[in-house]
Design an enzyme around this catalytic site. Sequence first.
Site, PDB file in Angstrom:
ATOM      1  N   LYS A  16       0.828  -1.218   0.000  1.00  0.00           N
ATOM      2  CA  LYS A  16       0.000   0.000   0.000  1.00  0.00           C
ATOM      3  C   LYS A  16       0.859   1.265   0.000  1.00  0.00           C
ATOM      4  O   LYS A  16       0.553   2.228  -0.678  1.00  0.00           O
ATOM      5  CB  LYS A  16      -0.929   0.007   1.234  1.00  0.00           C
ATOM      6  CG  LYS A  16      -1.967  -1.107   1.201  1.00  0.00           C
ATOM      7  CD  LYS A  16      -2.735  -1.181   2.497  1.00  0.00           C
ATOM      8  CE  LYS A  16      -1.957  -1.721   3.652  1.00  0.00           C
ATOM      9  NZ  LYS A  16      -1.569  -3.128   3.573  1.00  0.00           N
ATOM     10  N   GLY A  40       3.951  -1.487   8.501  1.00  0.00           N
ATOM     11  CA  GLY A  40       5.233  -1.024   7.988  1.00  0.00           C
ATOM     12  C   GLY A  40       5.051  -0.757   6.517  1.00  0.00           C
ATOM     13  O   GLY A  40       4.944  -1.686   5.728  1.00  0.00           O
ATOM     14  N   GLN A 224      -2.613  -2.780   7.297  1.00  0.00           N
ATOM     15  CA  GLN A 224      -2.902  -4.222   7.353  1.00  0.00           C
ATOM     16  C   GLN A 224      -3.739  -4.634   6.133  1.00  0.00           C
ATOM     17  O   GLN A 224      -3.658  -3.988   5.119  1.00  0.00           O
ATOM     18  CB  GLN A 224      -3.597  -4.617   8.668  1.00  0.00           C
ATOM     19  CG  GLN A 224      -2.683  -4.559   9.892  1.00  0.00           C
ATOM     20  CD  GLN A 224      -2.577  -3.173  10.493  1.00  0.00           C
ATOM     21  OE1 GLN A 224      -3.570  -2.496  10.678  1.00  0.00           O
ATOM     22  NE2 GLN A 224      -1.374  -2.753  10.803  1.00  0.00           N
TER      23      GLN A 224
HETATM   24  P1  IMP Z   1      -1.192  -6.982  16.019  1.00  0.00           P
HETATM   25  O1  IMP Z   1      -2.084  -6.100  15.233  1.00  0.00           O
HETATM   26  O2  IMP Z   1       0.209  -6.446  16.125  1.00  0.00           O
HETATM   27  O3  IMP Z   1      -1.733  -7.355  17.353  1.00  0.00           O
HETATM   28  O4  IMP Z   1      -1.054  -8.362  15.220  1.00  0.00           O
HETATM   29  C1  IMP Z   1      -2.179  -9.193  14.960  1.00  0.00           C
HETATM   30  C2  IMP Z   1      -1.964  -9.998  13.691  1.00  0.00           C
HETATM   31  O5  IMP Z   1      -1.946  -9.104  12.582  1.00  0.00           O
HETATM   32  C3  IMP Z   1      -0.624 -10.749  13.635  1.00  0.00           C
HETATM   33  O6  IMP Z   1      -0.818 -11.939  12.898  1.00  0.00           O
HETATM   34  C4  IMP Z   1       0.270  -9.811  12.868  1.00  0.00           C
HETATM   35  O7  IMP Z   1       1.340 -10.476  12.222  1.00  0.00           O
HETATM   36  C5  IMP Z   1      -0.712  -9.219  11.883  1.00  0.00           C
HETATM   37  N1  IMP Z   1      -0.343  -7.877  11.446  1.00  0.00           N
HETATM   38  C6  IMP Z   1      -0.464  -6.720  12.136  1.00  0.00           C
HETATM   39  N2  IMP Z   1      -0.042  -5.693  11.402  1.00  0.00           N
HETATM   40  C7  IMP Z   1       0.343  -6.188  10.228  1.00  0.00           C
HETATM   41  C8  IMP Z   1       0.836  -5.587   9.018  1.00  0.00           C
HETATM   42  O8  IMP Z   1       0.998  -4.373   8.890  1.00  0.00           O
HETATM   43  N3  IMP Z   1       1.100  -6.446   8.008  1.00  0.00           N
HETATM   44  C9  IMP Z   1       0.887  -7.786   8.103  1.00  0.00           C
HETATM   45  N4  IMP Z   1       0.411  -8.379   9.184  1.00  0.00           N
HETATM   46  C10 IMP Z   1       0.145  -7.583  10.244  1.00  0.00           C
END
Ligand code: IMP
Length: 423
Positions: A16, A40, A224
């Site tokens: 994105k 990221g 995400q």
């Molecule tokens: P959290 O949002 O950090 O609690 O992560 C929850 C889930 O979402 C985990 O499986 C992370 O690896 C995934 N996740 C969170 N942010 C990202 C992103 O920016 N890219 C890919 N996966 C993400």
Amino acid sequence: MNIDLLLGLQWGDEGKGKIVDYLTQKYDIIARFQGGPNAGHTLEFNGIKHVLHTIPSGIFHPKAINVVGNGVVIDPVIFKKELEALDKYDVNYQDCLLISRKAHLILPTHRLLDAASETSKGKAKIGSTLKGIGPTYMDKTGRNGIRIGDLEFDNWKTKYRNLATKHQALINFYDVDVQYDLEELETEFFEAIEKIKSLKFIDSEEYLYNAIKNEKNILAEGAQGSLLDIDFGTYPFVTSSNTTAAGACTGLGIAPNRIQRVFGIFKAYTTRVGSGPFPTELFDDNGKHMAKIGHEFGATTGRPRRCGWLDLVALKYAVQVNGVTNLMMMKADVLSGLNTLKVCTSYNYNGNQIHHLPYNLEAEDLEPVYEEFEGWKEDITKLTSFEELPDTLKVYIKFIENYLDVNIKIVSVGPDRKETIMR
Ligand code: IMP
């Protein structure tokens, strides 16, 4: 034109950041609407790679205003580091970066709580980025959170202390080993808060309403991906915000009828970081090829991403939930060199062939059904027009378009801003 949305259609990391950066010159305002530094967003131009976590991806364009919306959760420590990274490039963020007063703050103890919760889950862990995202959104919906606007009032530190003390009790409740020095974490946190306070705070709903009235063009940037949406993703292996189109309305305070186009971004294959179901995951040389050539490591955590074939059943679901009007296919170049490509067009589930995402994607008797395609050998990274693409790639693209019933408007053939084919 008024507001367009840009969203990831898979499990995040679709690219994105690159596309927002590429499209920015067409917009006056880039507004991020959910998530936090778990994201990221990677941008590459002039031979330099930039990674943004919370700051919208329009920041490198001198004319764009960048809004961090109310739906975003902000970790001041990470935010300060992002600002410091921008200092090297003379980015005028004092004027072009605006933060919603209603955005919530990630406290140091939110991060600790995230770690305690994940550790306590053992094998069932979500695979969180451990940035405190879940606990911060829990405090938001539990009506305990601290918001950016609170920093404008003297009593915010009392609120902070009460919440941090409660968090410490909760960390103890988990009864797992989480080592921390709160004093040290707080020194860094309060220093970062001072930096944040030097930026402009706004009521983003009011600001964007006026921008729309004044015919400004706005691009709402998601983080995400749709399959990580708290409601529509592969729950509980999801993040804690609405990553889908509706999240842009609540995360910025914009009315649904102002939204024009919904840009859906997907990779030419699929990746996932963290735990959770992934029916088309590969454990063979094809998966290794995708990981190696696609540099599939998390931009935030550095974790290797799981790789697999394109799952059109899941993609169609994301297209439907978001109302996608334009598709953008990323990382087509990564598939160059593979003899045969596969895409999943249905699942065998409980002895039946189904064409929708079932409630329990984790079921053991769920098997992807594939359609096969001939690959291409040539390097496509230097191509500049759709017509020049190998015929086999055109066949692959056409099949995806037909299946999803939406056109692919952009094909990305490399990480650089220039390696983008617009149709
Ligand atoms: P959290 O949002 O950090 O609690 O992560 C929850 C889930 O979402 C985990 O499986 C992370 O690896 C995934 N996740 C969170 N942010 C990202 C992103 O920016 N890219 C890919 N996966 C993400």
